[in-house]
Design an enzyme around this catalytic site. Structure first.
Site, PDB file in Angstrom:
ATOM      1  N   ARG A 216      20.717 -13.966  10.089  1.00  0.00           N
ATOM      2  CA  ARG A 216      20.214 -13.201   8.932  1.00  0.00           C
ATOM      3  C   ARG A 216      19.753 -14.131   7.812  1.00  0.00           C
ATOM      4  O   ARG A 216      18.866 -13.793   7.033  1.00  0.00           O
ATOM      5  CB  ARG A 216      21.266 -12.214   8.411  1.00  0.00           C
TER       6      ARG A 216
ATOM      7  N   TYR B 207      -2.477  -1.368  -0.289  1.00  0.00           N
ATOM      8  CA  TYR B 207      -1.861  -0.625   0.806  1.00  0.00           C
ATOM      9  C   TYR B 207      -0.996   0.509   0.232  1.00  0.00           C
ATOM     10  O   TYR B 207      -0.321   0.317  -0.796  1.00  0.00           O
ATOM     11  CB  TYR B 207      -1.017  -1.614   1.615  1.00  0.00           C
TER      12      TYR B 207
ATOM     13  N   ASP C 230      -2.167 -10.345  -1.076  1.00  0.00           N
ATOM     14  CA  ASP C 230      -1.881  -9.753   0.231  1.00  0.00           C
ATOM     15  C   ASP C 230      -3.098 -10.064   1.104  1.00  0.00           C
ATOM     16  O   ASP C 230      -4.151  -9.446   0.963  1.00  0.00           O
ATOM     17  CB  ASP C 230      -1.656  -8.246   0.076  1.00  0.00           C
TER      18      ASP C 230
ATOM     19  N   LYS D  51      -0.283  -6.791  11.658  1.00  0.00           N
ATOM     20  CA  LYS D  51      -1.702  -6.570  11.881  1.00  0.00           C
ATOM     21  C   LYS D  51      -2.311  -7.743  12.672  1.00  0.00           C
ATOM     22  O   LYS D  51      -1.978  -7.904  13.817  1.00  0.00           O
ATOM     23  CB  LYS D  51      -2.396  -6.331  10.535  1.00  0.00           C
TER      24      LYS D  51
HETATM   25  C1  LIG Z   1       0.245  -2.677   6.936  1.00  0.00           C
HETATM   26  C2  LIG Z   1       0.074  -3.334   5.628  1.00  0.00           C
HETATM   27  C3  LIG Z   1       1.172  -3.621   4.795  1.00  0.00           C
HETATM   28  C4  LIG Z   1       2.594  -3.240   5.169  1.00  0.00           C
HETATM   29  O1  LIG Z   1       3.013  -3.958   6.271  1.00  0.00           O
HETATM   30  P1  LIG Z   1       4.205  -3.501   7.275  1.00  0.00           P
HETATM   31  O2  LIG Z   1       4.284  -4.641   8.208  1.00  0.00           O
HETATM   32  O3  LIG Z   1       3.797  -2.205   7.894  1.00  0.00           O
HETATM   33  O4  LIG Z   1       5.425  -3.360   6.411  1.00  0.00           O
HETATM   34  C5  LIG Z   1       0.929  -4.280   3.612  1.00  0.00           C
HETATM   35  N1  LIG Z   1      -0.325  -4.615   3.227  1.00  0.00           N
HETATM   36  C6  LIG Z   1      -1.399  -4.337   3.988  1.00  0.00           C
HETATM   37  C7  LIG Z   1      -2.752  -4.742   3.522  1.00  0.00           C
HETATM   38  C8  LIG Z   1      -1.244  -3.695   5.210  1.00  0.00           C
HETATM   39  O5  LIG Z   1      -2.313  -3.412   5.947  1.00  0.00           O
END
Ligand SMILES: *Cc1c(COP(=O)(O)O)cnc(C)c1O
Length: 392
Positions: free
Chosen positions: A57, A109, A181, A206
């Protein structure tokens, strides 16, 4: 080697950790704890004098080390922390650096918007939201004390491009930090740290995972800034587990080849859609007609695998186009080997009022496409036949 190897080489040889038996990849250390020879050796790791495995962890697990070292190498970052999801990475970042106020630019998001707007204020973390058209207010919001600027570029679903270097310069003048992000672009297409940002955050779910089979996240930046976030990850308990870590390390080896193929396919599809009279508008940073094209060409290395088409139809006919697609599956994620389509009004932006959607430039006739790794000609043929619904 004197010169830094290229990104594909680093994606495959990015970790210095080696398996004792000669396995080409570090195995999955599916173990929660690690034993020590004696108390002195244990204390060396507990007190941080020596690196070493200790407790999963904490992220002190060789599988996690190998993943983080590889990702840091791909990104060109000093330090990387791997999380169990993209949202977990964002939460740890906001917990450490959002306490004096966050500025969130543009569309983000849905989960990020909810966290910032609804949940974090309960903990005293407040966010000012500014759209791209309101950027001139950034100076004043930072002068009032906000210490973290957070945004996506390109944004979802309009692919709006923000100038990372210019915004970082404004933030730094006020002593604020900048986190991008970078999920949509991936480190193949955009490296915000090189442009002046302090952090990159990823939903590794993604493009980094790339096969729609692993949920994970990353935070990257200089060690000095990333290290304090480690304690949040440890005690929020949002560290990546060894099995998804190994799966993600597997995926990173093909990241550059996947993303480059998706860039080329998305460009070809965008051009085909732009030439189709049943499509009003194509939003893709690689098109010369796109408002953010010049800026994207200057700060990105590739234009990405996501494009949005604005169909010349009402909301219902647009849904029929989406429903008639056969290779593109109707699903709200992105970045996988399989192509996906989503009508933002029915999914990612369903919760917003029509007025708020209009303010953000999101129309009922938009379909966002995440281009996968199928043959491009087949994807274009699928879109072309689905668009027959427009004139039916
Ligand atoms: C999917 C996504 C997130 C969140 O990610 P998870 O892995 O589902 O928690 C954050 N920012 C963007 C741009 C995303 O496409």
């Amino acid at each position: 080697m004197t010169e830094t190897p290229g990104q594909s080489t680093r994606a495959i040889h990015g970790t210095t950790l080696k398996d004792a038996h000669g396995a080409p990849h570090l195995p999955i250390y599916n173990t929660t704890t690690f034993a020590f020879k004696n108390t002195a050796a244990l204390l060396d790791v507990v007190d941080g004098r020596k690196p070493g495995a200790l407790y999963t962890r904490y992220g002190l697990n060789p599988t996690t080390f190998a993943l983080e070292e590889t990702m840091a190498s791909i990104e060109g970052a000093e330090a990387a922390l791997a999380f169990c999801s993209g949202m977990a990475a964002e939460m740890a970042l906001f917990a450490q650096y959002g306490r004096d106020g966050v500025v969130c630019l543009g569309d983000a998001y849905g989960g990020t918007l909810e966290l910032l707007a609804d949940q974090l204020p309960l903990l005293g973390i407040d966010t000012t939201f500014l759209l791209g058209s309101e950027l001139e207010q950034l100076d004043a919001v930072l002068a009032a004390g906000a210490r973290l600027v957070f945004f996506e570029t390109p944004t979802n679903p309009a692919l709006e491009i923000f100038d990372v270097a210019a915004i970082s310069a404004i933030a730094h003048r006020h002593g604020a930090l900048v986190a991008i992000d970078n999920t949509f672009a991936s480190p193949v297409n955009q490296r915000p740290l090189e442009l002046g940002a302090d952090f990159t955050v990823y939903s590794a779910t993604k493009y980094l995972g790339g096969h729609s089979d692993v949920t994970a996240g990353f935070l990257l930046g200089n060690a000095e800034l990333v290290t304090p976030v480690w304690g949040w990850r440890k005690n929020l308990g949002t560290t990546i587990a060894p099995e998804p870590a190994a799966l993600l390390a597997r995926s990173l080896r093909t990241l550059t080849i996947r993303v480059n193929a998706q860039n080329a396919a998305a460009q070809a599809i965008a051009e085909a859609m732009e030439a189709d009279p049943r499509v009003k508008r194509v939003l893709y940073p690689g098109l010369a007609s796109f408002p953010g094209h010049k800026l994207a060409a200057a700060q990105m290395h590739g234009f990405g695998g996501i494009l949005t088409i604005d169909v010349d139809a009402d909301s219902e006919a647009t849904s029929r186009v989406a429903d008639r697609l056969s290779l593109f599956s109707l699903a709200p994620s992105l970045g996988g080997a399989e192509s996906l389509a989503t009508q933002p009004v029915t999914t990612t932006h369903h919760g917003l009022s029509p007025a708020e959607r209009e303010r953000r430039g999101i129309t009922d006739s938009m379909i966002r496409l995440s281009v996968g790794l199928e043959d491009t000609a087949d994807l274009i043929a699928d879109l072309t036949q689905a668009l027959d619904e427009v004139t039916r």
